[in-house]
Every structure is written in structure tokens, then in C-alpha cells.
Design a protein around this motif. Sequence first.
Motif, short mmCIF file in Angstrom:
data_model
loop_
_atom_site.label_atom_id
_atom_site.label_comp_id
_atom_site.label_asym_id
_atom_site.label_seq_id
_atom_site.Cartn_x
_atom_site.Cartn_y
_atom_site.Cartn_z
N ALA A 1 0.83 -1.21 0.00
CA ALA A 1 0.00 0.00 0.00
C ALA A 1 0.87 1.26 0.00
O ALA A 1 0.59 2.22 -0.73
CB ALA A 1 -0.94 -0.01 1.21
N SER A 2 1.93 1.25 0.78
CA SER A 2 2.83 2.40 0.82
C SER A 2 3.49 2.62 -0.54
O SER A 2 3.58 3.74 -1.02
CB SER A 2 3.92 2.19 1.88
N TYR A 3 3.94 1.53 -1.14
CA TYR A 3 4.58 1.64 -2.46
C TYR A 3 3.59 2.16 -3.49
O TYR A 3 3.94 3.02 -4.31
CB TYR A 3 5.15 0.29 -2.90
N ALA A 4 2.36 1.68 -3.46
CA ALA A 4 1.35 2.11 -4.43
C ALA A 4 1.05 3.61 -4.27
O ALA A 4 0.94 4.33 -5.27
CB ALA A 4 0.08 1.29 -4.26
N VAL A 5 0.95 4.07 -3.04
CA VAL A 5 0.69 5.50 -2.81
C VAL A 5 1.87 6.33 -3.29
O VAL A 5 1.69 7.35 -3.98
CB VAL A 5 0.38 5.76 -1.31
N ILE A 6 3.08 5.93 -2.95
CA ILE A 6 4.26 6.69 -3.35
C ILE A 6 4.41 6.71 -4.87
O ILE A 6 4.68 7.75 -5.47
CB ILE A 6 5.52 6.13 -2.67
N ALA A 7 4.24 5.56 -5.51
CA ALA A 7 4.34 5.49 -6.96
C ALA A 7 3.23 6.32 -7.61
O ALA A 7 3.46 7.00 -8.62
CB ALA A 7 4.28 4.05 -7.43
N GLY A 8 2.03 6.29 -7.05
CA GLY A 8 0.93 7.08 -7.59
C GLY A 8 1.19 8.57 -7.48
O GLY A 8 0.94 9.33 -8.43
N VAL A 9 1.69 9.00 -6.34
CA VAL A 9 2.03 10.41 -6.16
C VAL A 9 3.14 10.81 -7.13
O VAL A 9 3.09 11.88 -7.74
CB VAL A 9 2.42 10.70 -4.69
N TYR A 10 4.13 9.95 -7.30
CA TYR A 10 5.22 10.23 -8.23
C TYR A 10 4.69 10.40 -9.65
O TYR A 10 5.08 11.32 -10.37
CB TYR A 10 6.25 9.10 -8.19
N MET A 11 3.77 9.53 -10.04
CA MET A 11 3.21 9.61 -11.38
C MET A 11 2.38 10.88 -11.55
O MET A 11 2.40 11.50 -12.62
CB MET A 11 2.36 8.38 -11.68
N LEU A 12 1.66 11.29 -10.53
CA LEU A 12 0.86 12.52 -10.61
C LEU A 12 1.75 13.76 -10.68
O LEU A 12 1.48 14.69 -11.44
CB LEU A 12 -0.08 12.63 -9.42
N VAL A 13 2.78 13.78 -9.87
CA VAL A 13 3.66 14.95 -9.81
C VAL A 13 4.48 15.07 -11.09
O VAL A 13 4.61 16.15 -11.66
CB VAL A 13 4.57 14.90 -8.56
N ARG A 14 5.06 13.95 -11.52
CA ARG A 14 5.92 13.97 -12.70
C ARG A 14 5.14 13.93 -14.00
O ARG A 14 5.67 14.28 -15.04
CB ARG A 14 6.88 12.78 -12.68
N GLY A 15 3.92 13.45 -13.97
CA GLY A 15 3.12 13.36 -15.18
C GLY A 15 3.65 12.34 -16.17
O GLY A 15 3.59 12.54 -17.38
N THR A 16 4.16 11.24 -15.64
CA THR A 16 4.73 10.21 -16.51
C THR A 16 4.25 8.85 -16.06
O THR A 16 3.79 8.67 -14.94
CB THR A 16 6.27 10.27 -16.49
N ASP A 17 4.37 7.89 -16.96
CA ASP A 17 4.01 6.51 -16.61
C ASP A 17 5.21 5.74 -16.09
O ASP A 17 5.06 4.64 -15.57
CB ASP A 17 3.46 5.78 -17.84
N HIS A 18 6.39 6.29 -16.24
CA HIS A 18 7.61 5.61 -15.81
C HIS A 18 7.94 5.99 -14.37
O HIS A 18 8.13 7.16 -14.06
CB HIS A 18 8.78 6.00 -16.72
N VAL A 19 7.98 4.99 -13.51
CA VAL A 19 8.31 5.22 -12.10
C VAL A 19 9.59 4.46 -11.80
O VAL A 19 9.67 3.25 -12.04
CB VAL A 19 7.18 4.72 -11.17
N PRO A 20 10.63 5.13 -11.30
CA PRO A 20 11.84 4.40 -10.92
C PRO A 20 11.52 3.43 -9.78
O PRO A 20 10.62 3.67 -8.97
CB PRO A 20 12.81 5.49 -10.46
#
Length: 88
Positions: A17-36
Motif C-alpha cells: 500500500a505504501s509503495y502504491a501510494v508513493i508510486a501514484g504520487v510520483y506519477m501525478l507529480v511527474r506526469g509520466t508513466d515511468h516510475v523508478p
Amino acid sequence: MKEFVVYTLARVGLFVASYAVIAGVYMLVRGTDHVPILWPFLAAAVISAVASYYLLQGPRERFAARVDARARAATARFEEARSREDQD
């Protein structure tokens, strides 16, 4: 065994759940589908570890009590066997 499974699944679920939230926020902020993978993984590990300390206190205590009871029973069996051996 049940306490171990419940606690482990809760820890894994909290991490996912933590990873999903962090990856989701990263995708929203960066506006990309690629998450490191590395940085969200490390952040999720830290966040889930801290959160599990507070949120999973009950399951952790039940698991620890179960382990303690099994250790005491094993010690009692060992001492009983040792005392029987000493009498022989």
C-alpha cells in the motif's frame, strides 16, 4: 503459526500500500508513466516500517506472546528430559 501469518501478511500489505501510494504520487507529480523502482521502494520500506510499529502493535504482541509460550514449553521439556537423565 496463525499469528505469524497474520502479522507477516499485514506487514506485506502495508508495504504494498505504501509503495502504491508513493508510486501514484510520483506519477501525478511527474506526469509520466515511468516510475523508478529504487527510490519509491526505499521510501515505502521506511514508511511501512514506521507505520507498522504503531499500526501493528496488537498482532506483533500476540505473535511475540505465542513465540514466548512455545519457548517456555520447549525449555520445560528440555529441563524435564535433563532431570530424568540425571536420575538415571
